[in-house]
Design a protein around this motif. Structure first.
Motif, PDB file in Angstrom:
ATOM      1  N   TYR A 229      12.212 -15.992  12.620  1.00  0.00           N
ATOM      2  CA  TYR A 229      12.449 -17.102  13.416  1.00  0.00           C
ATOM      3  C   TYR A 229      11.869 -18.071  11.965  1.00  0.00           C
ATOM      4  O   TYR A 229      10.561 -17.129  11.498  1.00  0.00           O
ATOM      5  N   TYR A 230      11.691 -19.153  11.931  1.00  0.00           N
ATOM      6  CA  TYR A 230      11.204 -20.410  11.434  1.00  0.00           C
ATOM      7  C   TYR A 230      10.937 -21.380  11.831  1.00  0.00           C
ATOM      8  O   TYR A 230      10.354 -22.257  11.153  1.00  0.00           O
ATOM      9  N   HIS A 231      11.138 -21.211  13.088  1.00  0.00           N
ATOM     10  CA  HIS A 231      10.272 -22.678  14.415  1.00  0.00           C
ATOM     11  C   HIS A 231      10.497 -22.044  14.767  1.00  0.00           C
ATOM     12  O   HIS A 231      10.768 -21.658  15.489  1.00  0.00           O
TER      13      HIS A 231
ATOM     14  N   LYS B 262      13.052 -23.311  17.446  1.00  0.00           N
ATOM     15  CA  LYS B 262      14.274 -23.403  17.518  1.00  0.00           C
ATOM     16  C   LYS B 262      15.013 -21.954  17.385  1.00  0.00           C
ATOM     17  O   LYS B 262      14.199 -21.006  17.003  1.00  0.00           O
ATOM     18  N   PRO B 263      15.756 -21.263  17.637  1.00  0.00           N
ATOM     19  CA  PRO B 263      16.430 -20.837  17.696  1.00  0.00           C
ATOM     20  C   PRO B 263      16.291 -19.188  16.760  1.00  0.00           C
ATOM     21  O   PRO B 263      16.220 -21.027  15.679  1.00  0.00           O
ATOM     22  N   PRO B 264      16.596 -18.396  16.623  1.00  0.00           N
ATOM     23  CA  PRO B 264      15.875 -17.739  15.811  1.00  0.00           C
ATOM     24  C   PRO B 264      17.668 -17.056  15.036  1.00  0.00           C
ATOM     25  O   PRO B 264      18.673 -17.390  15.399  1.00  0.00           O
ATOM     26  N   ILE B 265      17.237 -16.919  13.551  1.00  0.00           N
ATOM     27  CA  ILE B 265      18.813 -16.552  12.766  1.00  0.00           C
ATOM     28  C   ILE B 265      18.779 -14.925  12.764  1.00  0.00           C
ATOM     29  O   ILE B 265      17.713 -14.828  12.021  1.00  0.00           O
ATOM     30  N   VAL B 266      20.100 -14.428  12.670  1.00  0.00           N
ATOM     31  CA  VAL B 266      20.286 -13.470  13.752  1.00  0.00           C
ATOM     32  C   VAL B 266      21.235 -12.760  12.462  1.00  0.00           C
ATOM     33  O   VAL B 266      22.469 -12.757  12.737  1.00  0.00           O
ATOM     34  N   PRO B 267      20.503 -12.311  11.473  1.00  0.00           N
ATOM     35  CA  PRO B 267      21.483 -11.123  10.402  1.00  0.00           C
ATOM     36  C   PRO B 267      21.897 -10.367  11.068  1.00  0.00           C
ATOM     37  O   PRO B 267      21.620  -9.328  11.760  1.00  0.00           O
ATOM     38  N   ASP B 268      23.590  -9.673   9.761  1.00  0.00           N
ATOM     39  CA  ASP B 268      23.350  -8.093  10.287  1.00  0.00           C
ATOM     40  C   ASP B 268      22.201  -7.532  10.206  1.00  0.00           C
ATOM     41  O   ASP B 268      22.077  -6.540  10.340  1.00  0.00           O
TER      42      ASP B 268
END
Length: 260
Positions: free
Chosen positions: A59-61, A64-70
């Motif tokens: 989560y960066y904000h 906003k939805p999170p970025i989900v890397p593998d």
């Protein structure tokens, strides 16, 4: 580097979803980062300043939805918060951007080479690694390093990551009973670190070698004892012959002590 414009109220990790709830497209998206994490758990067993997360939201904000890397690696963070562990990775709580992010490309392309690359670049992730075993004419492994705010494609397999103290690469091997190309960590000389199963096998082989060496040492000791016993018997036999000869000489009236 992503510049934050955050609201005054910031939710905690416990108040945010732990991922985007999108199922993985392929089992490799879990197994490949899982293998990397399993190796680190042994390699860095004494360290408590790192986190390797799999399919965890960054989560960066809060809006906003999170970025989900593998998979991703962060250094300089607490290994554990508490026994419940982290539900997600919240940048305004951690204050540390992941240093390494991994995306495993599946048959359903998720814009790993375009949109996600731009997202991780904006976020300030130092190393963005993309793995795709489906590629035919290009390398399966791509390592992108952030240089002056832009990603530059690096060369080498394995590729040394000095800021992490490990190399990353891929080669054929066996994991979970599957023989194929896997991703591994490497040392600075390019030697691959063993998987947990390989380490167990190696330890068993070393133990067996120690047992064999002990058995060989015991056999040598037994042989030495047998030789010593044989030498003792020879000495006793020689002494008996001397005594017999002495008795024979005395029977003939010869004093064996005055022979000259």
């Amino acid at each position: 580097m992503l510049e934050y414009n955050l609201p005054r109220y910031l939710p905690s990790a416990e108040e945010l979803p732990d991922s985007d709830e999108t199922p993985v497209d392929n089992e490799l998206q879990e197994l490949i980062p899982g293998l990397l994490k399993a190796i680190l758990l042994i390699l860095w067993a004494e360290r408590l300043d790192w986190l390797f997360a799999i399919d965890m939201g960054i989560y960066y904000h809060p809006d906003k939805p999170p970025i989900v890397p593998d998979g991703f690696l962060s250094l300089g963070v607490e290994r554990f918060y508490d026994e419940e562990l982290r539900p997600s990775y919240v940048l305004w709580d951690e204050n540390v951007v992941p240093i390494f992010v991994l995306e495993v490309v599946s048959q359903n392309y998720r814009k790993e080479y375009t949109t996600k690359l731009a997202e991780y670049e904006a976020l300030g992730v130092l190393y963005y690694v993309i793995y795709s075993s489906r590629r035919r004419r290009k390398p399966h492994l791509e390592v992108h390093k952030l240089v002056n705010g832009k990603y530059e494609l690096q060369e080498g397999n394995p590729f040394w990551l000095p800021e992490i103290g490990l190399g990353i690469g891929c080669e054929r091997g066996n994991y979970c009973g599957v023989t194929r190309e896997w991703m591994y960590w490497y040392d600075e000389q390019g030697q691959r670190y063993l998987t947990p199963a390989e380490q167990v096998k190696q330890a068993a082989q070393l133990a067996q070698q120690e047992i064999q060496r002990a058995q060989q040492a015991e056999q040598l000791a037994q042989q030495a004892e047998q030789l010593a016993q044989q030498e003792t018997q020879r000495a006793q036999q020689a002494e008996q012959r001397v005594q017999q000869l002495t008795e024979q000489l005395r029977a003939l009236g010869i004093d064996p002590d005055n022979l000259s």
